[in-house]
Write a protein that holds these residues in place. Structure first.
Motif, PDB file in Angstrom:
ATOM      1  N   GLY A  16       0.851  -1.178   0.000  1.00 28.65           N
ATOM      2  CA  GLY A  16       0.000   0.000   0.000  1.00 28.65           C
ATOM      3  C   GLY A  16       0.886   1.226   0.000  1.00 28.65           C
ATOM      4  O   GLY A  16       1.818   1.321   0.813  1.00 28.65           O
ATOM      5  N   ALA A  17       0.608   2.177  -0.882  1.00 27.85           N
ATOM      6  CA  ALA A  17       1.489   3.332  -1.022  1.00 27.85           C
ATOM      7  C   ALA A  17       1.618   4.109   0.284  1.00 27.85           C
ATOM      8  O   ALA A  17       2.727   4.504   0.675  1.00 27.85           O
ATOM      9  N   ALA A  19       7.796   0.419  -7.413  1.00 27.28           N
ATOM     10  CA  ALA A  19       7.074   1.030  -6.290  1.00 27.28           C
ATOM     11  C   ALA A  19       8.044   1.536  -5.225  1.00 27.28           C
ATOM     12  O   ALA A  19       7.818   2.583  -4.606  1.00 27.28           O
ATOM     13  N   GLY A  20       9.138   0.817  -5.012  1.00 28.78           N
ATOM     14  CA  GLY A  20      10.140   1.243  -4.035  1.00 28.78           C
ATOM     15  C   GLY A  20      10.802   2.546  -4.418  1.00 28.78           C
ATOM     16  O   GLY A  20      11.221   3.331  -3.559  1.00 28.78           O
ATOM     17  N   ALA A  21      10.895   2.811  -5.736  1.00 30.19           N
ATOM     18  CA  ALA A  21      11.458   4.075  -6.205  1.00 30.19           C
ATOM     19  C   ALA A  21      10.528   5.235  -5.874  1.00 30.19           C
ATOM     20  O   ALA A  21      10.974   6.333  -5.526  1.00 30.19           O
ATOM     21  N   ARG A  22       9.237   5.000  -5.979  1.00 35.73           N
ATOM     22  CA  ARG A  22       8.270   6.035  -5.591  1.00 35.73           C
ATOM     23  C   ARG A  22       8.410   6.357  -4.103  1.00 35.73           C
ATOM     24  O   ARG A  22       8.372   7.528  -3.708  1.00 35.73           O
ATOM     25  N   MET A  23       8.544   5.329  -3.296  1.00 33.56           N
ATOM     26  CA  MET A  23       8.726   5.545  -1.859  1.00 33.56           C
ATOM     27  C   MET A  23       9.946   6.414  -1.586  1.00 33.56           C
ATOM     28  O   MET A  23       9.890   7.379  -0.814  1.00 33.56           O
ATOM     29  N   ALA A  24      11.072   6.059  -2.215  1.00 35.24           N
ATOM     30  CA  ALA A  24      12.310   6.810  -2.015  1.00 35.24           C
ATOM     31  C   ALA A  24      12.138   8.262  -2.446  1.00 35.24           C
ATOM     32  O   ALA A  24      12.586   9.197  -1.762  1.00 35.24           O
ATOM     33  N   ALA A  25      11.464   8.459  -3.594  1.00 35.83           N
ATOM     34  CA  ALA A  25      11.262   9.820  -4.107  1.00 35.83           C
ATOM     35  C   ALA A  25      10.356  10.628  -3.183  1.00 35.83           C
ATOM     36  O   ALA A  25      10.630  11.798  -2.893  1.00 35.83           O
ATOM     37  N   TRP A  26       9.272  10.025  -2.728  1.00 36.84           N
ATOM     38  CA  TRP A  26       8.333  10.740  -1.866  1.00 36.84           C
ATOM     39  C   TRP A  26       8.965  11.119  -0.537  1.00 36.84           C
ATOM     40  O   TRP A  26       8.795  12.236  -0.043  1.00 36.84           O
ATOM     41  N   LEU A  27       9.682  10.188   0.075  1.00 33.57           N
ATOM     42  CA  LEU A  27      10.349  10.507   1.347  1.00 33.57           C
ATOM     43  C   LEU A  27      11.451  11.522   1.125  1.00 33.57           C
ATOM     44  O   LEU A  27      11.670  12.412   1.963  1.00 33.57           O
ATOM     45  N   GLU A  60       4.853   5.234   5.271  1.00 35.67           N
ATOM     46  CA  GLU A  60       4.898   5.328   6.730  1.00 35.67           C
ATOM     47  C   GLU A  60       6.004   4.435   7.289  1.00 35.67           C
ATOM     48  O   GLU A  60       6.746   4.824   8.202  1.00 35.67           O
ATOM     49  N   ASP A  61       6.121   3.230   6.732  1.00 35.20           N
ATOM     50  CA  ASP A  61       7.153   2.305   7.208  1.00 35.20           C
ATOM     51  C   ASP A  61       8.552   2.798   6.863  1.00 35.20           C
ATOM     52  O   ASP A  61       9.485   2.650   7.667  1.00 35.20           O
ATOM     53  N   LEU A  62       8.711   3.386   5.688  1.00 33.25           N
ATOM     54  CA  LEU A  62      10.022   3.926   5.330  1.00 33.25           C
ATOM     55  C   LEU A  62      10.369   5.110   6.233  1.00 33.25           C
ATOM     56  O   LEU A  62      11.526   5.237   6.669  1.00 33.25           O
ATOM     57  N   ALA A  63       9.391   5.952   6.522  1.00 33.11           N
ATOM     58  CA  ALA A  63       9.637   7.067   7.438  1.00 33.11           C
ATOM     59  C   ALA A  63      10.050   6.553   8.812  1.00 33.11           C
ATOM     60  O   ALA A  63      11.017   7.052   9.417  1.00 33.11           O
ATOM     61  N   ARG A  64       9.349   5.536   9.297  1.00 31.55           N
ATOM     62  CA  ARG A  64       9.712   4.963  10.600  1.00 31.55           C
ATOM     63  C   ARG A  64      11.110   4.359  10.543  1.00 31.55           C
ATOM     64  O   ARG A  64      11.902   4.488  11.486  1.00 31.55           O
ATOM     65  N   ALA A  65      11.442   3.683   9.453  1.00 32.36           N
ATOM     66  CA  ALA A  65      12.766   3.065   9.332  1.00 32.36           C
ATOM     67  C   ALA A  65      13.867   4.115   9.389  1.00 32.36           C
ATOM     68  O   ALA A  65      14.899   3.908  10.046  1.00 32.36           O
ATOM     69  N   ILE A  66      13.674   5.239   8.698  1.00 28.57           N
ATOM     70  CA  ILE A  66      14.682   6.306   8.706  1.00 28.57           C
ATOM     71  C   ILE A  66      14.857   6.856  10.120  1.00 28.57           C
ATOM     72  O   ILE A  66      15.987   7.066  10.586  1.00 28.57           O
ATOM     73  N   VAL A  67      13.743   7.077  10.804  1.00 25.30           N
ATOM     74  CA  VAL A  67      13.811   7.562  12.196  1.00 25.30           C
ATOM     75  C   VAL A  67      14.499   6.531  13.080  1.00 25.30           C
ATOM     76  O   VAL A  67      15.345   6.857  13.917  1.00 25.30           O
TER      77      VAL A  67
END
Length: 323
Positions: A177-178, A213-221, A183-190
């Motif tokens: 889910g986008a 899809a992982g590239a979108r996550m990286a770009a958005w964060l 949210e999970d990537l943000a938590r991982a960075i923190v």
């Protein structure tokens, strides 16, 4: 005589059964102190390997509808090409060796309380591919159309190669889910920032990597930051590295961005990626793209193809942005 015959029969049956038992050690060979898995090792044995504890299942997509194959050598993932069995086997062996040596290879990013409140959060976490102590870190995010996480081909190999170059690399297993993925990537960075000393990483000038899809996550964060996804604010990444995604938006807040894609990608148009790169440059931000003739979607590291070596150029791009 009947008792002896029954005893021999039982022993013969046991000898036939035992070679298939014992987790990932079955269909394996011994090298040094750690038994090595092979292409014929069953995926179910890897998942149940005691060295991986309760997170072995996260090495492969949680939703079995998007992958196939009984053994490591026959693993297939929806929408992905160029899966190399030797790389799959090498990743599993490297992780097993690290675990056998007592090195922690998996980190939960949510507390027990958070996982009880939302059981899907138990399907998340970070696999750690260690580089040099105190070196900078990268987070690699596999694609899978936001319906599954294709880590074994689309983030584990990248993290492994980055660690060989001395960088500390994490591969995120996230909730499909986008929104939840971000949210999970943000938590991982923190999480990495908060546990930097324990992890032995330098949090300055980190990078976010992703395919599809992982590239979108990286770009958005990279453009919006962790605060936009419900976490406390952390510094933005020094670089975003993107593979084969159809993302077109440019906010003006993008970090320096490297991209690569194939001309035969039926999911992510190389022209869309080229135009996005042009627009990022027009904002005064460094951006590069490589377009590989004839490659389809999901080529990963591109080993054995015209894309082989792109990761080295992406690393060089990252290093140019370091302070």
């Amino acid at each position: 005589m009947r008792g002896n015959w029954n005893g021999w029969l039982l022993l013969s049956l046991l000898l036939m059964v035992l070679p298939g038992c014992g987790g990932a050690a079955s269909n394996a060979k011994k090298t040094g102190d750690v038994t090595q898995v092979t292409e014929s090792t069953r995926i179910s044995d890897v998942i149940g390997d005691p060295l991986f504890g309760d997170f072995g299942r996260l090495l492969f997509p949680v939703d079995s509808g998007y992958w196939g194959g009984d053994a490591l050598g026959s693993l297939s993932l929806a929408w992905y090409s160029h899966i190399r069995p030797a790389r799959t086997v090498g990743i599993v062996n490297a992780l097993r060796e690290q675990a056998s040596a007592g090195n922690r290879i998996f980190y939960r990013i949510y507390s027990d309380e958070e996982m009880r409140a939302d059981p899907r959060k138990s399907d998340t976490g970070l696999f750690f591919f260690r580089g040099r102590g105190g070196s900078k870190f990268a987070v690699c995010n596999a694609g899978g159309g936001f319906v599954y996480v294709g880590a074994m081909h689309d983030s584990f190999p990248h993290a492994q190669e980055l660690s060989k170059r001395g960088y500390n690399a994490f591969a995120l297993i996230y909730r499909p889910g986008a929104g939840t993925a971000c949210e999970d990537l943000a938590r991982a960075i923190v999480f990495i920032h908060e546990h930097a000393e324990e992890l032995g990483v330098d949090v300055r000038d980190y990078s976010l990597w992703g395919g599809s899809a992982g590239a979108r996550m990286a770009a958005w964060l990279g453009a919006r930051g962790t605060g936009a996804f419900g976490e406390k604010g952390c510094p933005r990444p020094a670089v975003v590295v993107m593979q084969y995604t159809g993302l077109s938006e440019v906010t003006g807040d993008e970090p320096p961005t490297y991209g690569c894609v194939g001309t035969d990608d039926g999911i992510a148009s190389y022209r869309t990626m080229q135009e996005r790169t042009r627009r990022i440059r027009a904002q005064g931000t460094d951006a590069e793209i490589e377009v590989f003739d004839g490659l389809p979607h999901g080529f990963g590291l591109g080993e054995g193809t015209v894309a082989e070596g792109w990761l080295d150029r992406a690393v060089a791009f990252w290093e140019r942005q370091m302070r």
